[in-house]
Design a protein around this motif. Structure first.
Motif, PDB file in Angstrom:
ATOM      1  N   LEU A  95       5.025   0.857  12.571  1.00 16.15           N
ATOM      2  CA  LEU A  95       4.359  -0.214  11.840  1.00 16.15           C
ATOM      3  C   LEU A  95       2.930  -0.274  12.364  1.00 16.15           C
ATOM      4  CD1 LEU A  95       4.629  -2.612   9.834  1.00 16.15           C
ATOM      5  CD2 LEU A  95       5.143  -4.064  11.810  1.00 16.15           C
ATOM      6  N   SER A  96       1.962  -0.212  11.465  1.00 19.90           N
ATOM      7  CA  SER A  96       0.567  -0.127  11.902  1.00 19.90           C
ATOM      8  C   SER A  96      -0.326  -1.034  11.066  1.00 19.90           C
ATOM      9  CB  SER A  96       0.066   1.322  11.819  1.00 19.90           C
ATOM     10  OG  SER A  96       0.268   1.855  10.533  1.00 19.90           O
ATOM     11  N   TYR A  97      -1.475  -1.332  11.648  1.00 18.92           N
ATOM     12  CA  TYR A  97      -2.487  -2.196  11.024  1.00 18.92           C
ATOM     13  C   TYR A  97      -3.835  -1.495  11.120  1.00 18.92           C
ATOM     14  CZ  TYR A  97      -5.935  -5.998  10.777  1.00 18.92           C
ATOM     15  OH  TYR A  97      -7.016  -6.772  10.477  1.00 18.92           O
ATOM     16  N   ALA A  98      -4.492  -1.314   9.983  1.00 24.54           N
ATOM     17  CA  ALA A  98      -5.784  -0.622   9.942  1.00 24.54           C
ATOM     18  C   ALA A  98      -6.853  -1.551   9.390  1.00 24.54           C
ATOM     19  CB  ALA A  98      -5.691   0.629   9.068  1.00 24.54           C
ATOM     20  N   ARG A  99      -8.050  -1.402   9.934  1.00 22.48           N
ATOM     21  CA  ARG A  99      -9.180  -2.201   9.466  1.00 22.48           C
ATOM     22  C   ARG A  99     -10.466  -1.402   9.597  1.00 22.48           C
ATOM     23  NH1 ARG A  99     -10.384  -8.550  10.683  1.00 22.48           N
ATOM     24  NH2 ARG A  99     -12.114  -8.758   9.226  1.00 22.48           N
TER      25      ARG A  99
END
Length: 361
Positions: A265-269
């Motif tokens: 599970l990942s979060y990119a910005r």
């Protein structure tokens, strides 16, 4: 697998590196929130890939307003398009090998990678990924190079035998359905000879801001037998420059350790720096394991990945510190280990007149 070798470097503390990376990511992103909100018209980090794959994609990328299909339908289509654009931007910027292989034009990524591990041997790798179109032979035929899977967080560095380092892919089926369905016939080249295979990809929207992508591969190796891999990616666009991703992969074959799997599970910005260079952060948690000789979760992993354009538009640097709680071999004890991966990438395009900002935004 190689047994652990302990390396101690006084000039580099993995804990310090990870804390610095996370703090740097949060600081840069938060400090630039106001600037990005006020100036998103000049810095669009949500656009799609370099070149649409077909005319159907051109139609999908056309601005859709409420008057086109009614206020509700038009708003739904507009939100779905923006979600797809954010997914494509993240894949293009961080270097999703599957996306690169489906571009209409040639695209190559040359990466130099240095891995430092607290218990394993240090390693230096050079990887070439992407594809070169062969229109003189056929518009459907490409010479492909397998790079890295940006979503696969398995830490042992085992190559996916269902994919080959170099090969050919030929797109079959109606081209007007490529936006959702794509079917390729592949031939890889290895020490045991040609490796025929097939690949199927399906992608669609689950909701107005949620998209998914499923990829299935089968390859037959004359020496090692058959292999298959299944990948499922679910993306949720949080805001115009933020993305949440769930990823799962299964690998199975005659010489795998049962079913080998990985999930994350990942979060990119994304953001833009003061000098106009584009950057992005990628925070993740994940695990990988196998089912033979017994059901085993080999590694639990948490880390951060920071990527930014360097001096030139086609040059990128990247740092990825992580902490791994893993079992190096079956029946061994689980131990923690820091790991740092450094990457330097040259991005090569078929059309050198376009800058990387124009192509990835």
């Amino acid at each position: 697998m190689r047994l652990a070798l302990r390396h101690r470097y006084s000039f580099l503390s993995p804990l310090t590196a990870l804390l610095f990376a996370c703090a740097f990511s949060a600081g840069v992103v938060n400090a630039q929130d106001t600037e990005l909100d006020d100036d998103m018209s000049s810095v669009d980090v949500t656009s799609g890939p370099i070149t649409p794959v077909t005319d159907a994609d051109d139609a999908a990328d056309t601005e859709i307003g409420p008057d086109d299909q009614g206020w509700i339908d038009g708003g739904h289509n507009y939100a779905s398009r923006k979600a797809n654009e954010m997914t494509q931007w993240v894949d293009n910027f961080f270097g999703n090998n599957e996306r690169d292989l489906e571009q209409a034009e040639s695209r190559l990524r040359l990466r130099t990678i240095y891995n430092w591990d607290e218990r394993l041997d240090n390693e230096v790798k050079i990887r070439l990924g992407g594809k070169v179109s062969l229109p003189q032979i056929s518009k459907r035929l490409d010479l492909v190079f397998r790079g890295e899977d940006m979503d696969d967080l398995s830490s042992d560095g085992v190559e996916d035998p269902s994919e080959d380092r170099i090969g050919l892919q030929y797109q079959v089926g109606p081209r007007d359905e490529i936006r959702k369905h794509r079917f390729d016939v592949t031939v890889g080249f290895g020490g045991s000879g040609p490796k025929p295979g097939v690949k199927y990809r399906y992608q669609d929207d689950w909701a107005r801001d949620v998209s998914f992508r499923f990829t299935q591969r089968f390859t037959y190796d004359l020496g090692d037998g058959g292999y298959g891999s299944s990948r499922l990616v679910v993306d949720k666009a949080l805001r115009e420059r933020e993305l949440l991703r769930a990823y799962t992969r299964f690998l199975y074959g005659e010489k795998t350790d049962g079913t080998e799997w990985s999930t994350s599970l990942s979060y990119a910005r994304g953001w833009q720096g003061d000098n106009g260079r584009v950057g992005a952060s990628w925070l993740y948690i994940g695990a990988d394991g196998q089912t033979e000789p017994y059901d085993l979760v080999k590694n639990y992993k948490v880390g951060a990945r920071l990527r930014r354009q360097a001096v030139k538009d086609f040059l990128f640097w990247e740092i990825e510190p992580s902490y791994n709680w893993r079992v190096d071999e079956p029946y061994f004890d689980r131990e923690g280990a820091w790991r740092i991966e450094l990457r330097l990438e040259f991005l090569l395009f078929d059309n050198p007149s376009e800058t990387v900002e124009k192509q990835i935004r």
